[in-house]
Scaffold this active site. Structure first.
Site, PDB file in Angstrom:
ATOM      1  N   ASP A 166      49.455  60.253  35.244  1.00  0.00           N
ATOM      2  CA  ASP A 166      48.642  59.375  34.402  1.00  0.00           C
ATOM      3  C   ASP A 166      48.663  59.931  32.977  1.00  0.00           C
ATOM      4  OD1 ASP A 166      48.006  58.616  37.034  1.00  0.00           O
ATOM      5  OD2 ASP A 166      45.990  57.980  36.463  1.00  0.00           O
ATOM      6  N   LYS A 229      46.789  51.161  33.015  1.00  0.00           N
ATOM      7  CA  LYS A 229      45.443  51.589  33.406  1.00  0.00           C
ATOM      8  C   LYS A 229      44.500  51.413  32.224  1.00  0.00           C
ATOM      9  CE  LYS A 229      43.167  55.969  34.707  1.00  0.00           C
ATOM     10  NZ  LYS A 229      43.430  57.385  35.085  1.00  0.00           N
ATOM     11  N   LYS A 265      45.481  49.425  37.217  1.00  0.00           N
ATOM     12  CA  LYS A 265      44.452  50.386  37.614  1.00  0.00           C
ATOM     13  C   LYS A 265      43.256  50.309  36.672  1.00  0.00           C
ATOM     14  CE  LYS A 265      43.591  55.359  38.321  1.00  0.00           C
ATOM     15  NZ  LYS A 265      44.206  56.708  38.383  1.00  0.00           N
TER      16      LYS A 265
END
Length: 329
Positions: A166, A229, A265
Site C-alpha cells: 500500500d 484506496k 479499498k
C-alpha cells in the site's frame, strides 16, 4: 441456518492483473465529477433495501473476507502483530460459526496490514494460512520521504515477504495538476513491487475536489495500480460514499475502456457492520457481483471486525455481547 461450505476468502488466481498503460491526457480532460449528483446518489445507498436474518449473517461473513486487518500505530510491537495474526487465523469464535451453520466455511480476512518493520513477523505468524501480508510503504502516511528511500522500502517489504504493497501518493501532484509526475512515481512503485500487488492510497480527504479524486484514480490505474484506496486513516476525512462513487465510477470506466478490473479499498472510519453492508451494496449496484471478491474489494479496518462479530453473535443467539468478548489484540 446452513451455509454452503465454501472458501469465502478464496482469491481468484485467474484474474488478469493490470499491465499499466500510457498516460492519456486526452482521457484526463474528459473527467468531470458532479458533487451534487454524487451526494444524491450516495444518500440512496442502503436505504431502499436492507439485508436481514440469515442473509445478513451471510453478507457479514463475506465482509470479513474483505477486511485488511490492520495495525498502524506508533506503539506497535511484534507481540501486537502476532496477536493480530492469531485473530486473522480465527476471526470468529468457533461456537458462533457452529450456531450459524457456518462451521464448514473457511472465513479469513483478505490480508493483514502492518508497517514494514513487522512484515517478517506477520509472514511467520501467518505461515501456512494463505493469508497475505500487506505493507504500508513509501513514507506512510505523508508520502514525502525521499523518492529513492520510498523505492527501497517497497523493495525491502517485498523481499521480507509482503504480497501487497500500500503506497501513498504525493497529494501536491494532484493539487498542482502535475499528472505526469504522479504517473511516473506510480509506475516506478509498480515496477519495484514486482509480483506483489500495488494498492495506491490517494488521501482523498486532502484532494480538494471530487474531480481531483477521479483524475488521481485514473492516473494510478494507468500507471499499473491493482487497487485504488481512499485514505491512510490518518486524515481528517476518510472513506465516505460520495468519494467512493467517484473512484468506483472511474474503475467502471477504466474497465469499459481497457477490459481490466481494478480493485477498490475504502479505508478509515469504517467501524460498524451496517457501514460494511452499505459499502458492499454500493459495490454490487455500481460494479456487480464480480467485484464482491477479496481480489477486487477490501476494507482498511480493524475495529470493524469486532462489530461484525457482535452482529453475528446476535444473529446466532438473539443477544448482543460486550466488545471484550471479541478481543482484537
Amino acid at each position: 441456518m446452513t451455509l454452503k461450505a465454501v472458501d469465502l476468502g478464496a482469491h481468484n488466481h485467474n484474474h488478469q492483473r493490470n499491465p499499466g498503460f500510457d498516460l492519456d491526457l486526452g482521457w484526463m480532460r474528459q473527467v468531470r465529477m458532479n458533487r451534487s449528483a454524487l451526494e444524491r446518489r450516495a444518500s440512496t445507498i442502503g436505504t431502499r433495501r436492507s439485508v436481514k436474518k440469515q442473509w445478513q449473517a451471510a453478507w457479514l461473513l463475506r465482509a470479513i473476507t474483505f477486511i485488511d486487518l490492520t495495525t498502524l500505530n506508533g506503539d506497535d510491537s511484534a507481540g501486537r502483530v502476532e496477536r493480530l495474526c492469531a485473530k486473522a487465523r480465527q476471526p470468529v469464535r468457533p461456537e458462533i460459526l457452529k450456531a450459524l451453520g457456518a462451521d464448514g466455511l473457511k472465513v479469513n480476512p483478505g490480508a493483514v496490514c502492518v508497517y514494514h518493520n513487522f512484515v517478517e513477523t506477520a509472514v511467520n505468524a501467518l505461515k501456512g494460512t494463505g493469508i497475505p501480508v500487506a505493507a504500508v510503504s513509501t513514507g506512510f502516511p505523508a508520502g514525502l520521504t525521499p523518492f529513492e528511500t520510498r523505492i527501497k522500502e517497497v523493495e525491502a517489504s517485498v523481499a521480507a515477504g509482503a504480497k501487497e504493497i500500500d503506497v501513498v501518493i504525493e497529494r501536491h501532484h494532484v493539487l498542482n495538476g502535475d499528472w505526469q509526475a504522479l504517473y511516473d512515481q506510480m509506475k516506478a512503485f509498480r515496477e519495484a513491487c514486482g509480483e506483489a500487488h500495488l494498492k495506491t492510497i490517494l488521501g482523498t480527504g486532502e484532494l480538494a475536489t471530487q474531480t481531483n479524486v477521479a483524475k488521481a484514480s485514473l492516473v494510478c490505474m494507468l500507471a499499473g495500480a491493482d487497487f485504488i484506496k481512499t485514505s491512510t486513516g490518518k486524515e481528517k476525512v476518510n472513506a465516505d460514499l460520495q468519494t467512493s462513487l467517484s473512484m468506483i465510477r472511474m474503475i467502471r470506466w477504466f474497465h469499459e475502456e481497457t477490459g481490466i478490473e481494478i480493485g477498490y479499498k475504502p479505508a478509515g472510519g469504517i467501524s460498524k457492520a451496517k457501514d460494511a453492508l452499505t459499502f458492499m451494496a454500493l459495490m454490487k449496484e455500481e460494479l456487480g457481483d464480480n467485484w464482491l471478491q477479496p481480489h477486487l474489494f477490501r476494507f482498511g479496518a480493524s475495529s470493524l471486525l469486532t462489530d461484525i462479530e457482535r452482529q453475528l453473535e446476535h444473529n446466532a443467539t438473539g443477544r448482543y455481547s460486550a466488545d471484550y468478548r471479541q478481543p482484537m489484540v
